[in-house]
Design an enzyme around this catalytic site. Structure first.
Site, short mmCIF file in Angstrom:
data_model
loop_
_atom_site.label_atom_id
_atom_site.label_comp_id
_atom_site.label_asym_id
_atom_site.label_seq_id
_atom_site.Cartn_x
_atom_site.Cartn_y
_atom_site.Cartn_z
N ARG A 51 -22.83 -3.88 -31.73
CA ARG A 51 -22.50 -3.76 -30.45
C ARG A 51 -23.67 -4.31 -28.66
NH1 ARG A 51 -21.52 2.74 -31.34
NH2 ARG A 51 -23.48 1.48 -32.37
N LYS A 182 -32.21 -9.05 -59.07
CA LYS A 182 -33.97 -9.18 -59.46
C LYS A 182 -34.15 -10.64 -60.38
CE LYS A 182 -35.35 -5.32 -58.18
NZ LYS A 182 -37.10 -5.34 -57.34
N HIS A 240 -28.32 1.51 -60.05
CA HIS A 240 -29.65 0.17 -60.29
C HIS A 240 -29.82 0.56 -61.69
CE1 HIS A 240 -29.89 -0.28 -56.60
NE2 HIS A 240 -31.29 0.15 -55.89
P1 NAP Z 1 -28.52 0.29 -38.91
O1 NAP Z 1 -30.41 0.84 -39.25
O2 NAP Z 1 -28.11 2.21 -38.91
O3 NAP Z 1 -27.71 -0.56 -38.36
C1 NAP Z 1 -26.17 -0.59 -38.75
C2 NAP Z 1 -26.09 -1.59 -37.76
O4 NAP Z 1 -24.67 -1.31 -37.48
C3 NAP Z 1 -26.44 -1.85 -36.90
O5 NAP Z 1 -26.44 -2.73 -36.69
C4 NAP Z 1 -25.74 -1.62 -35.79
O6 NAP Z 1 -25.08 -2.22 -34.22
C5 NAP Z 1 -24.11 -1.73 -36.23
N1 NAP Z 1 -22.79 -0.95 -35.35
C6 NAP Z 1 -22.90 0.87 -35.39
N2 NAP Z 1 -21.76 0.75 -35.44
C7 NAP Z 1 -21.44 -0.30 -34.82
C8 NAP Z 1 -20.08 -1.07 -34.75
N3 NAP Z 1 -19.18 0.17 -34.00
N4 NAP Z 1 -19.74 -1.88 -34.58
C9 NAP Z 1 -20.94 -2.66 -34.44
N5 NAP Z 1 -21.53 -2.70 -35.21
C10 NAP Z 1 -22.19 -1.12 -35.19
O7 NAP Z 1 -28.32 0.92 -40.79
P2 NAP Z 1 -28.76 -0.15 -42.12
O8 NAP Z 1 -30.46 0.28 -43.02
O9 NAP Z 1 -29.26 -1.08 -41.70
O10 NAP Z 1 -27.41 -0.05 -42.85
C11 NAP Z 1 -26.66 -0.72 -43.21
C12 NAP Z 1 -25.92 -0.19 -44.14
O11 NAP Z 1 -27.03 -1.25 -45.60
C13 NAP Z 1 -26.13 1.07 -44.72
O12 NAP Z 1 -24.32 0.63 -45.62
C14 NAP Z 1 -26.54 1.30 -45.69
O13 NAP Z 1 -26.24 2.85 -46.32
C15 NAP Z 1 -27.02 0.28 -46.14
N6 NAP Z 1 -28.14 0.14 -46.96
C16 NAP Z 1 -29.16 -0.09 -46.41
C17 NAP Z 1 -29.99 -0.02 -46.51
C18 NAP Z 1 -31.92 -0.16 -46.42
O14 NAP Z 1 -32.53 -0.27 -46.72
N7 NAP Z 1 -32.04 0.26 -44.45
C19 NAP Z 1 -30.87 -0.79 -48.51
C20 NAP Z 1 -29.80 -0.35 -48.94
C21 NAP Z 1 -28.08 -0.42 -48.39
P3 NAP Z 1 -25.04 -1.94 -32.86
O15 NAP Z 1 -25.35 -0.38 -32.62
O16 NAP Z 1 -25.87 -2.86 -31.95
O17 NAP Z 1 -23.56 -2.05 -33.01
#
Ligand code: NAP
Length: 484
Positions: A51, A182, A240
């Site tokens: 967004r 991995k 895992h």
């Molecule tokens: P994050 O940093 O909170 O990012 C969320 C993303 O979603 C942002 O790009 C946000 O961008 C976008 N977003 C939120 N609401 C939206 C909407 N209504 N429409 C379009 N885009 C929207 O989360 P993350 O850490 O990257 O995690 C993403 C997923 O991966 C989650 O399911 C998390 O559980 C999983 N995960 C993450 C990690 C990690 O290391 N980060 C590891 C394992 C799994 P805008 O605000 O610009 O819209």
């Protein structure tokens, strides 16, 4: 030896959550490395979608920053970075509204692989999947990629599977567990199924037990809120560690093909006995050296969530009955290390006398650090003075064994994203596997909730709570000392 780069078909990869943490830390760096290695086709396109109101220039700067932060210096090359950016564009889009969808429908091309990476919270999966279909952006060959956590329990995992199934077939859904990407984890299958040496011994007649350890030195860090809802059991064991257990325990699949492998893993999960309360130890790290305790880190003095768990698991089938699997994982441990140790039985009789008590052979598969394999064998101590036995490691680090020309071993995300483009689901979890894992885990967690179980405190920098050592000692066994 030089790693071969096998070309993939042209693709449009849309990363929903394209401004998020996961995209910047893992997905873009992985794609850049594939570009740098020459694997990305000329007409591959990567579209970040979120967004935030940013333009192409800001998006490209975000990618440059991500590469500068997460790519090692020798792979950072100004020309390559600019070449990579030519493949990448940004689209402002709202998963919950109509903004951006027409533009996306116009942007994706016919005749190329279309992949949609849902790098957003699971609450958006349904709306994204629905709009991809309404706008006819996804076709019958499109792939969608989803990240863990895949549900919080069986009920939520089923609901997520059902939501995705409304719009996509199972063969289009790629559930990422990055452990499966991995190098060593795949080597586990190569070691087992491409060598005659181990498979005849791979059973409870010859193996005493198996230990799987995933230890981290860090605390909960920036993920406090998520982690306090999940705990080690949901965060590490359900996905895992169970995947590692499955790969060790499964029968040889008839081919290295997605459903052949996943059918065998599912049979293992279904063969797991329920875990008895005395076979599980939970822990929470204490404060030390100015660093907060677990409850300080999650800012919840009443938290009963575990940052450590150790458990004894029995697989009730002909191959494994009698050879338990011991699993442990925790935060703020002594070393950052992940390994699987297959501990063989003692030889039935020693011909070398009592002073030469023989130690069992141990096959250690190291996932990190320094991915490799180590087999502990007994030999004669060199020199005169009779027959004295000594244990030595046959140690192989993949990096050393493959030589300096082999290049960097690709990171898990690089391999997994390329597998999505190739349409190969072997290293991704199938919906029924995820549900079976939750069905086994749920009663364990429910019992803790019912009895209001409190995790045992443990000192940071060690091996977890004392009781975890006792879990092994009472069976006449001991954990391997974990060293990086
Ligand atoms: P994050 O940093 O909170 O990012 C969320 C993303 O979603 C942002 O790009 C946000 O961008 C976008 N977003 C939120 N609401 C939206 C909407 N209504 N429409 C379009 N885009 C929207 O989360 P993350 O850490 O990257 O995690 C993403 C997923 O991966 C989650 O399911 C998390 O559980 C999983 N995960 C993450 C990690 C990690 O290391 N980060 C590891 C394992 C799994 P805008 O605000 O610009 O819209």
């Amino acid at each position: 030896m030089v790693f071969r780069v096998i070309p993939v078909d042209p693709f449009d990869l849309v990363i929903f959550g394209g401004t998020g943490d996961l995209a910047q830390r893992k997905i873009y760096p992985a794609l850049y490395r594939r570009y740098h290695s020459g694997q990305m086709p000329e007409d591959a396109r990567i579209i970040g979608a979120a967004r935030s109101e940013i333009g192409t220039a800001e998006f490209h700067q975000m990618l440059r920053d991500s590469i500068a932060t997460y790519i090692e210096e020798e792979t950072r090359d100004a020309d390559a970075i600019e070449g990579f950016l030519n493949h990448c564009s940004y689209l402002r889009l709202d998963a919950r509204g109509e903004d951006g969808w027409r533009e996306l429908a116009e942007a994706v091309r016919p005749g190329v692989v279309r992949a949609f990476y849902l790098s957003v919270g699971p609450r958006l999966f349904g709306e994204l999947a629905e709009r991809l279909n309404i706008w006819e952006i996804a076709d019958a060959d499109s792939r969608i990629v989803v990240e863990k956590p895949f549900g919080h329990d069986l009920e939520t995992a089923r609901a997520l599977n059902a939501t995705l199934a409304q719009h996509f077939h199972e063969h289009q859904i790629y559930r990422i567990d990055h452990y499966l990407g991995k190098e060593t984890v795949q080597n586990l299958m190569a070691v087992r199924f491409a060598n005659m040496l181990f498979e005849p011994l791979w059973n409870a007649r010859n193996v005493d037990h198996i230990q799987i350890t995933v230890a981290e030195t860090v605390g909960v860090g920036g993920r406090a809120e998520y982690y306090d809802r999940a705990g080690a059991m949901r965060d590490m064991v359900q996905n895992h560690m169970m995947q590692l257990l499955c790969l060790i325990a499964m029968e040889p699949p008839y081919a290295f093909e997605p459903d052949a492998v996943r059918d065998e893993k599912l049979k293992v999960i279904r063969a797991l006995d329920p875990v008895l309360p005395e076979d599980i130890v939970r822990g929470q790290y204490e404060a030390e050296d100015g660093q907060g305790s677990y409850v300080d880190d999650v800012e919840n003095p009443e938290s009963r969530t575990e940052s450590f768990v150790a458990l004894k698991v029995s697989v009730s089938n002909w191959r494994w009955k009698g050879a338990p699997f011991y699993l442990r994982t925790g935060k703020r441990m002594r070393e950052r290390t992940s390994e699987i140790a297959v501990v063989f039985k003692d030889p039935p009789h020693s011909i070398f006398g009592e002073e030469n008590a023989q130690k069992p052979n141990v096959l250690v598969i190291r996932l990190q650090p320094n991915e490799g394999i180590n087999l502990r064998v007994t030999i004669k101590e060199p020199g005169p003075g009779g027959m004295r036995l000594v244990e030595v490691p046959l140690d192989m680090s993949f990096k050393e064994a493959l030589g300096p020309d082999a290049g960097e071993i690709p990171d898990a995300y690089e391999r997994l994203i390329m597998d999505v483009i190739r349409g190969n689901q072997t290293l991704f979890m199938r919906g029924d596997e995820v549900e079976a894992a939750w069905a086994w885990i749920d009663p364990i967690i429910a019992r803790w909730d019912n009895v209001r179980d409190r995790p045992r405190p443990y000192q940071p920098g060690g091996s977890g709570p004392e009781d975890a050592l006792m879990l092994m000692h009472r069976d006449g066994r001991r954990w391997r000392e974990v060293k990086a």
